[in-house]
Design an enzyme around this catalytic site. Structure first.
Site: not given
Ligand code: DQA
Length: 150
Positions: A9-10, A17, A22, A73, A76, A79, A86, A97, A99, A101, A106, A110
């Site tokens: 998401p996002n 954003r 980011y 990735n 959110a 977390h 699963d 995985e 990320h 950031s 942070r 997170r």
């Molecule tokens: C993220 C880090 C997450 O904590 C955050 O909720 C994101 C982006 C990252 O790519 O740094 O949406 O996964």
């Protein structure tokens, strides 16, 4: 070799954003970056982004028998999502995985990653480059596994 690249998401709002965290580049730019890395490595890739946890679970399930590995990735959902953990465990495909950031530098919430518990490696705090590292790591891992079996 085919990889599924999943974004949560996002991440579709990259560029808009929190650019201080980011970066200023768009989600489209990230997809082009991933496609160019995969093309250079002669990998097939499918990129999928959703703001919905269930859609991400569906995509992981659909990768079974179709993709060789997953770069994720979870954004959110990192977390919170035992469902993503699963799903990754269910299909048992090697997953890495990413990320953008440095999640460990942070807010304390997170620092926990549920999907990360089913991943062979995590890259964080490297921006787009983290995706390159994840793809290269997964490719090398898959090649090693194939050699072991032959
Ligand atoms: C993220 C880090 C997450 O904590 C955050 O909720 C994101 C982006 C990252 O790519 O740094 O949406 O996964």
């Amino acid at each position: 070799m085919k990889l599924l690249i999943l974004n949560g998401p996002n991440l579709n709002l990259l560029g808009l954003r929190e650019p201080d965290i980011y970066g200023g580049e768009s989600y489209g730019a990230l997809c082009r970056f991933i496609e160019s890395v995969c093309a250079a490595e002669e990998l097939e890739c499918e990129i999928f982004q959703s703001n919905y946890e269930g859609a991400l679970v569906d995509e992981i399930q659909a990768a079974y028998g179709v993709c060789d590995g997953i770069v994720i990735n979870p954004a959110a959902y990192t977390h919170t999502s035992i469902a993503l953990l699963d799903a990754l465990k269910a299909v048992a495909l090697p997953a890495v995985e990413v990320h953008l950031s440095d999640v460990d530098a942070r807010e304390p919430f997170r620092r926990v990653s549920y999907p990360g518990m089913a991943c062979i490696k995590t890259f964080k705090g490297m921006g787009f480059e983290g995706y390159r590292e994840a793809i290269l790591y997964l490719k090398a891992y898959l090649e090693k596994e194939t050699k072991k079996r032959s």
